[in-house]
Design an enzyme around this catalytic site. Sequence first.
Site, PDB file in Angstrom:
ATOM      1  N   THR A 101       6.960  -1.332  -0.784  1.00  0.00           N
ATOM      2  CA  THR A 101       8.171  -2.020  -1.252  1.00  0.00           C
ATOM      3  C   THR A 101       8.283  -3.387  -0.571  1.00  0.00           C
ATOM      4  O   THR A 101       8.611  -4.398  -1.196  1.00  0.00           O
ATOM      5  CB  THR A 101       9.414  -1.174  -0.904  1.00  0.00           C
ATOM      6  N   HIS A 168      -1.619   2.637  -6.004  1.00  0.00           N
ATOM      7  CA  HIS A 168      -1.979   3.479  -4.854  1.00  0.00           C
ATOM      8  C   HIS A 168      -3.424   3.963  -5.045  1.00  0.00           C
ATOM      9  O   HIS A 168      -3.959   4.679  -4.197  1.00  0.00           O
ATOM     10  CB  HIS A 168      -1.069   4.710  -4.772  1.00  0.00           C
TER      11      HIS A 168
HETATM   12  P1  A3P Z   1      10.111   4.568   7.140  1.00  0.00           P
HETATM   13  O1  A3P Z   1      10.300   5.812   6.352  1.00  0.00           O
HETATM   14  O2  A3P Z   1       9.218   4.767   8.334  1.00  0.00           O
HETATM   15  O3  A3P Z   1      11.379   3.910   7.501  1.00  0.00           O
HETATM   16  P2  A3P Z   1       6.714   2.409   0.768  1.00  0.00           P
HETATM   17  O4  A3P Z   1       7.406   1.160   0.376  1.00  0.00           O
HETATM   18  O5  A3P Z   1       5.228   2.308   0.767  1.00  0.00           O
HETATM   19  O6  A3P Z   1       7.251   3.566   0.047  1.00  0.00           O
HETATM   20  O7  A3P Z   1       7.053   2.612   2.314  1.00  0.00           O
HETATM   21  C1  A3P Z   1       8.344   2.962   2.758  1.00  0.00           C
HETATM   22  C2  A3P Z   1       8.432   2.679   4.235  1.00  0.00           C
HETATM   23  O8  A3P Z   1       8.546   1.251   4.409  1.00  0.00           O
HETATM   24  C3  A3P Z   1       9.661   3.281   4.832  1.00  0.00           C
HETATM   25  O9  A3P Z   1       9.334   3.507   6.196  1.00  0.00           O
HETATM   26  C4  A3P Z   1      10.669   2.160   4.673  1.00  0.00           C
HETATM   27  O10 A3P Z   1      11.785   2.272   5.500  1.00  0.00           O
HETATM   28  C5  A3P Z   1       9.793   0.965   5.032  1.00  0.00           C
HETATM   29  N1  A3P Z   1      10.319  -0.299   4.502  1.00  0.00           N
HETATM   30  C6  A3P Z   1      10.880  -0.513   3.277  1.00  0.00           C
HETATM   31  N2  A3P Z   1      11.262  -1.790   3.173  1.00  0.00           N
HETATM   32  C7  A3P Z   1      10.966  -2.396   4.354  1.00  0.00           C
HETATM   33  C8  A3P Z   1      11.150  -3.716   4.857  1.00  0.00           C
HETATM   34  N3  A3P Z   1      11.741  -4.658   4.132  1.00  0.00           N
HETATM   35  N4  A3P Z   1      10.712  -3.987   6.103  1.00  0.00           N
HETATM   36  C9  A3P Z   1      10.113  -3.019   6.846  1.00  0.00           C
HETATM   37  N5  A3P Z   1       9.926  -1.748   6.431  1.00  0.00           N
HETATM   38  C10 A3P Z   1      10.339  -1.444   5.194  1.00  0.00           C
END
Ligand code: A3P
Length: 362
Positions: A101, A168
């Site tokens: 994200t 992915h």
């Molecule tokens: P955590 O569950 O450890 O907090 P993806 O986007 O691949 O689904 O990954 C989600 C992870 O990225 C989650 O980690 C989420 O909180 C974190 N995340 C989402 N947006 C973020 C941002 N802007 N900066 C840092 N981490 C982020």
Amino acid sequence: MGIAPSPSCTVHPATSIARRTGDDMGANAGDGEGWPNALAKYEALASSLPSRKGLGSALYRRHGGFWYPEHLMAPTLAARGSFVARPSDVILATIPKSGTTWLKALSFSVVHRGRHAPGSPGHPLLGSSPHDLVPFLHSTYESRSAAVAPVDLLEAMPSPSPRILAVHTPLSSLPASVRESGCRVVYLCRDPKDAFVSLRHYLDEIKPEGSTMTPFAEAFELLCDGVSPFGPMWEHAAEYWKESLARPEQVMFLRYESLKEDGAGSVRTLAGFLGRPFTDDEVARGVPEAIVELCSMQRMRSVEANRDGKHGAATSWSFKNSAFFRKGEVGDWKEHMTEAMAQRLDGVVKEKLRGTGLSLSH
Ligand code: A3P
């Protein structure tokens, strides 16, 4: 902004392109038929693949040496069979929960900063989820809608170039046109311990009502055995890592932890790789820092679309966008894993990556 249907197109390119590219998973799937029929054939194919219990509530299917959440197997095969990449495309590749994200938001901001200044009140990221602005390629192939075929949807993605799409999918299972077109691929990895903990929270959050989760200890064993969404995790990262060394102009390898440590520096490197380096004037005006701020966890979380909006509204699995924003920290695994588990996973990953020059544990 997002994917818009192309009203003028009446042919069904998905099926003819699948024929042309010789899709190894069913070259004739959908010949002369509409998109829902083509998808049904990919679904039949997917359901014939070996399966195993997954880390959450869903089953996984095995293809090409990797494990896929069952509902994403057929769309991934369909994309592999028919997606035609353009040289100008940007593909963002991750294992789930590695910061997809965040990478979507950063890449969108970098690429479109000429049209949308990161500090402007009407910036698209303040009104839409990063997942709506940068769709997953497989999501386009999840829809059963007979009205518009996925290839038409992708063709109709808003100009100006580039299209930014996320996957992915393991490198070895990407549509062949991704490599052939020479388009740019950005890979983002994360310490497997944090990615696993993040995944477990996420799967619990989005699980269908009434379903049960694989217990934590059992899920951990599966992970160490290579069974995780699009895993083995280490194999997924190693493929992209090797490709980034072999084709550095086309494939960039990033780490979640580096983004956290040096956001502005990482954004500058990303912009350079994407062929849109920051000018001296932009650097002097703090544009890289403004992008980091715009895409920060705090800012993204406050956006209504990310708080209350829905992900996958047109698909079989819909849930709130807030599931993508939890803590966003490095080392949160310490709150959920024992030291022995951490050592075990680190050991497995280290052993599997021996000789590659890649290390994933932070
Ligand atoms: P955590 O569950 O450890 O907090 P993806 O986007 O691949 O689904 O990954 C989600 C992870 O990225 C989650 O980690 C989420 O909180 C974190 N995340 C989402 N947006 C973020 C941002 N802007 N900066 C840092 N981490 C982020």
